[in-house]
Design a protein around this motif. Structure first.
Motif, PDB file in Angstrom:
ATOM      1  N   PRO A  31       0.846  -1.284   0.012  1.00 40.09           N
ATOM      2  CA  PRO A  31       0.190  -0.057  -0.017  1.00 40.09           C
ATOM      3  C   PRO A  31       0.964   1.379   0.036  1.00 40.09           C
ATOM      4  O   PRO A  31       0.495   2.137  -0.826  1.00 40.09           O
ATOM      5  N   GLU A  32       1.867   1.147   0.748  1.00 47.18           N
ATOM      6  CA  GLU A  32       2.602   2.617   0.892  1.00 47.18           C
ATOM      7  C   GLU A  32       3.335   2.754  -0.550  1.00 47.18           C
ATOM      8  O   GLU A  32       3.426   3.972  -0.824  1.00 47.18           O
ATOM      9  N   ARG A  33       3.606   1.795  -1.227  1.00 49.21           N
ATOM     10  CA  ARG A  33       3.943   1.773  -2.720  1.00 49.21           C
ATOM     11  C   ARG A  33       3.172   2.437  -3.537  1.00 49.21           C
ATOM     12  O   ARG A  33       3.412   3.272  -4.360  1.00 49.21           O
ATOM     13  N   LEU A  34       1.958   1.801  -3.450  1.00 48.66           N
ATOM     14  CA  LEU A  34       0.749   2.230  -4.265  1.00 48.66           C
ATOM     15  C   LEU A  34       0.372   3.606  -4.137  1.00 48.66           C
ATOM     16  O   LEU A  34      -0.116   4.595  -5.036  1.00 48.66           O
ATOM     17  N   GLU A  40      -0.493   6.918 -11.871  1.00 50.22           N
ATOM     18  CA  GLU A  40      -0.098   6.306 -13.010  1.00 50.22           C
ATOM     19  C   GLU A  40      -0.616   5.075 -13.236  1.00 50.22           C
ATOM     20  O   GLU A  40      -0.564   4.590 -14.339  1.00 50.22           O
ATOM     21  N   LEU A  41      -0.461   4.336 -12.125  1.00 50.24           N
ATOM     22  CA  LEU A  41      -0.919   3.094 -12.436  1.00 50.24           C
ATOM     23  C   LEU A  41      -2.518   2.693 -12.950  1.00 50.24           C
ATOM     24  O   LEU A  41      -2.973   1.941 -13.912  1.00 50.24           O
ATOM     25  N   ARG A  42      -3.327   3.478 -12.506  1.00 49.90           N
ATOM     26  CA  ARG A  42      -4.773   3.653 -12.917  1.00 49.90           C
ATOM     27  C   ARG A  42      -4.758   4.158 -14.451  1.00 49.90           C
ATOM     28  O   ARG A  42      -5.643   3.529 -15.220  1.00 49.90           O
ATOM     29  N   ALA A  43      -3.943   5.093 -14.666  1.00 50.30           N
ATOM     30  CA  ALA A  43      -3.972   5.358 -16.209  1.00 50.30           C
ATOM     31  C   ALA A  43      -3.346   4.388 -16.957  1.00 50.30           C
ATOM     32  O   ALA A  43      -3.859   4.289 -18.106  1.00 50.30           O
ATOM     33  N   THR A  44      -2.505   3.689 -16.599  1.00 49.43           N
ATOM     34  CA  THR A  44      -2.058   2.423 -17.233  1.00 49.43           C
ATOM     35  C   THR A  44      -3.059   1.557 -17.823  1.00 49.43           C
ATOM     36  O   THR A  44      -3.173   0.929 -18.513  1.00 49.43           O
ATOM     37  N   VAL A  45      -3.896   1.286 -16.496  1.00 51.80           N
ATOM     38  CA  VAL A  45      -4.943   0.197 -16.649  1.00 51.80           C
ATOM     39  C   VAL A  45      -6.164   0.586 -17.576  1.00 51.80           C
ATOM     40  O   VAL A  45      -6.632  -0.104 -18.387  1.00 51.80           O
ATOM     41  N   ALA A  46      -6.418   2.028 -17.576  1.00 49.19           N
ATOM     42  CA  ALA A  46      -7.325   2.474 -18.334  1.00 49.19           C
ATOM     43  C   ALA A  46      -6.934   2.729 -19.989  1.00 49.19           C
ATOM     44  O   ALA A  46      -7.697   2.362 -20.843  1.00 49.19           O
ATOM     45  N   ALA A  47      -5.602   2.627 -20.106  1.00 50.02           N
ATOM     46  CA  ALA A  47      -4.960   2.690 -21.382  1.00 50.02           C
ATOM     47  C   ALA A  47      -4.842   1.390 -22.070  1.00 50.02           C
ATOM     48  O   ALA A  47      -5.190   1.077 -23.382  1.00 50.02           O
ATOM     49  N   HIS A  48      -4.548   0.258 -21.065  1.00 52.82           N
ATOM     50  CA  HIS A  48      -4.410  -1.104 -21.516  1.00 52.82           C
ATOM     51  C   HIS A  48      -5.156  -2.030 -20.658  1.00 52.82           C
ATOM     52  O   HIS A  48      -4.728  -2.880 -19.863  1.00 52.82           O
ATOM     53  N   PRO A  49      -6.584  -1.895 -20.689  1.00 56.40           N
ATOM     54  CA  PRO A  49      -7.217  -2.845 -19.745  1.00 56.40           C
ATOM     55  C   PRO A  49      -7.098  -4.239 -19.869  1.00 56.40           C
ATOM     56  O   PRO A  49      -7.050  -5.104 -18.696  1.00 56.40           O
ATOM     57  N   GLY A  79      -8.147  -4.492  -6.348  1.00 53.88           N
ATOM     58  CA  GLY A  79      -9.369  -3.702  -5.823  1.00 53.88           C
ATOM     59  C   GLY A  79      -8.984  -2.343  -6.126  1.00 53.88           C
ATOM     60  O   GLY A  79      -9.882  -1.462  -6.581  1.00 53.88           O
ATOM     61  N   LEU A  80      -7.739  -1.821  -5.855  1.00 58.25           N
ATOM     62  CA  LEU A  80      -7.804  -0.267  -6.081  1.00 58.25           C
ATOM     63  C   LEU A  80      -7.431   0.008  -7.515  1.00 58.25           C
ATOM     64  O   LEU A  80      -8.052   1.043  -7.676  1.00 58.25           O
ATOM     65  N   LEU A  81      -6.898  -0.634  -8.171  1.00 55.39           N
ATOM     66  CA  LEU A  81      -6.911  -0.548  -9.696  1.00 55.39           C
ATOM     67  C   LEU A  81      -7.829  -0.815 -10.409  1.00 55.39           C
ATOM     68  O   LEU A  81      -8.184   0.058 -11.432  1.00 55.39           O
ATOM     69  N   ILE A 181     -12.104  -3.808   0.163  1.00 56.81           N
ATOM     70  CA  ILE A 181     -10.944  -3.049   1.125  1.00 56.81           C
ATOM     71  C   ILE A 181      -9.888  -2.526   0.133  1.00 56.81           C
ATOM     72  O   ILE A 181      -9.421  -1.305   0.612  1.00 56.81           O
ATOM     73  N   GLY A 182      -9.332  -3.166  -0.495  1.00 58.28           N
ATOM     74  CA  GLY A 182      -8.311  -2.650  -1.621  1.00 58.28           C
ATOM     75  C   GLY A 182      -8.742  -1.251  -2.314  1.00 58.28           C
ATOM     76  O   GLY A 182      -8.154  -0.471  -2.425  1.00 58.28           O
ATOM     77  N   ALA A 183     -10.315  -1.336  -2.715  1.00 56.76           N
ATOM     78  CA  ALA A 183     -10.811  -0.152  -3.541  1.00 56.76           C
ATOM     79  C   ALA A 183     -10.896   1.073  -2.376  1.00 56.76           C
ATOM     80  O   ALA A 183     -10.927   2.234  -2.726  1.00 56.76           O
ATOM     81  N   GLY A 184     -11.336   0.752  -1.158  1.00 58.53           N
ATOM     82  CA  GLY A 184     -11.397   1.911  -0.272  1.00 58.53           C
ATOM     83  C   GLY A 184      -9.901   2.490   0.023  1.00 58.53           C
ATOM     84  O   GLY A 184      -9.845   3.264   0.783  1.00 58.53           O
ATOM     85  N   LEU A 185      -8.788   1.629  -0.176  1.00 60.86           N
ATOM     86  CA  LEU A 185      -7.428   2.043   0.170  1.00 60.86           C
ATOM     87  C   LEU A 185      -7.082   3.247  -0.794  1.00 60.86           C
ATOM     88  O   LEU A 185      -6.433   4.135  -0.144  1.00 60.86           O
ATOM     89  N   GLY A 186      -7.575   3.482  -1.708  1.00 63.80           N
ATOM     90  CA  GLY A 186      -7.384   4.649  -2.583  1.00 63.80           C
ATOM     91  C   GLY A 186      -7.708   5.722  -2.013  1.00 63.80           C
ATOM     92  O   GLY A 186      -6.934   6.822  -2.003  1.00 63.80           O
ATOM     93  N   ALA A 187      -9.036   6.032  -1.549  1.00 61.30           N
ATOM     94  CA  ALA A 187      -9.574   7.299  -0.797  1.00 61.30           C
ATOM     95  C   ALA A 187      -8.467   7.356   0.644  1.00 61.30           C
ATOM     96  O   ALA A 187      -8.145   8.551   0.855  1.00 61.30           O
ATOM     97  N   THR A 188      -8.354   6.326   1.059  1.00 62.65           N
ATOM     98  CA  THR A 188      -7.526   6.177   2.469  1.00 62.65           C
ATOM     99  C   THR A 188      -6.055   6.950   2.348  1.00 62.65           C
ATOM    100  O   THR A 188      -5.509   7.791   2.822  1.00 62.65           O
ATOM    101  N   LEU A 189      -5.282   6.377   1.125  1.00 61.61           N
ATOM    102  CA  LEU A 189      -4.089   6.801   0.775  1.00 61.61           C
ATOM    103  C   LEU A 189      -3.999   8.071   0.276  1.00 61.61           C
ATOM    104  O   LEU A 189      -3.108   9.103   0.523  1.00 61.61           O
ATOM    105  N   ALA A 190      -5.205   8.555  -0.838  1.00 62.88           N
ATOM    106  CA  ALA A 190      -5.166   9.995  -1.209  1.00 62.88           C
ATOM    107  C   ALA A 190      -5.145  10.922  -0.203  1.00 62.88           C
ATOM    108  O   ALA A 190      -4.796  12.133  -0.289  1.00 62.88           O
TER     109      ALA A 190
END
Length: 232
Positions: A31-34, A40-49, A79-81, A181-190
């Motif tokens: 999580p700390e690396r994410l 950037e990772l979400r942009a990559t997933v959106a560009a190359h699903p 879940g986050l991505l 839980i992984g999807a909720g980590l996005g808001a927590t980390l942000a």
């Protein structure tokens, strides 16, 4: 020599897992690396699903097949991505594929021609009296390590169809909670808050799974309470 040849696939998986841990490749999913690269990772997933989905399933399957503990971070990252719905589907596929590899390698390793000890035969006989109940119980209760349960089911000679069905069902069910839980980590980390993986031990996660595990054992308990069936 025959026993070593039988154990070779399992040994290769163990060595691969050790190399993955030593390389630090899975640290990218922590999580700390994410937190520093999720945009950037979400942009990559959106560009190359499609490519991103295949890569996620492959990494998760490899981590499950080798039995290393980093698979939880991979699922949370999924879940986050990808979001809960897509990540749950992909996680179910990755868990099933990785578990199948570990199961087949373990069953091959246990296929020695030597007669097993009497205790092993009693345990296997108890399992085969109620294979469905015991398999679902082991798969649904989260306190048992996923890889350890896979090896145990191979040792107990669980039928392949039952193993695949229970793994797909139990793994997908657990993936719903973990990817949420992984999807909720996005808001927590942000927001700059530390990721609390203790959420996995929260009652809202554990209690439903423990209840399902208890439900799976009801046929066993009912039969034992009634006692052995009368002879015909």
């Amino acid at each position: 020599m025959n026993r070593l040849r039988a154990a070779l696939p399992l040994l290769l998986l163990i060595v691969t897992g050790a190399l993955l841990i030593a390389s630090g490749a899975l640290d990218a999913f922590r999580p700390e690396r994410l937190a520093t690269s999720q945009a950037e990772l979400r942009a990559t997933v959106a560009a190359h699903p499609v490519l991103a989905s295949l890569a996620y399933v492959g990494v998760l399957a490899l981590s499950i097949a080798t039995g290393i503990p980093g698979s939880l971070f991979v699922i949370l990252a999924g879940g986050l991505l990808f979001g809960v719905v897509v990540a749950t589907a992909l996680t179910g596929i990755g868990l099933t594929l990785g578990s199948l590899l570990l199961f087949l390698a373990s069953r091959f390793a246990f296929s020695s021609g030597r007669a097993p000890p009497a205790l092993a035969e009693r345990l296997r006989a108890g399992f085969h009296a109620h294979p469905l109940s015991y398999t679902l119980f082991l798969r649904l209760v989260p306190v048992f390590p996923f890889g350890g349960v896979t090896v145990a089911l191979a040792w107990l000679r669980c039928p392949l169809w039952l193993f695949l069905g229970a793994t797909a069902f139990g793994g997908s069910l657990m993936a719903v909670f973990e990817t949420s839980i992984g999807a909720g980590l996005g808001a927590t980390l942000a927001a700059g808050h530390p990721a609390d993986l203790g959420l996995l031990l929260a009652p809202r996660v554990l209690l439903p799974l423990l209840a399902l595990g208890a439900l799976a054992l009801l046929p066993v308990l009912w039969r034992r309470r009634r006692g052995p069936a009368p002879p015909a």
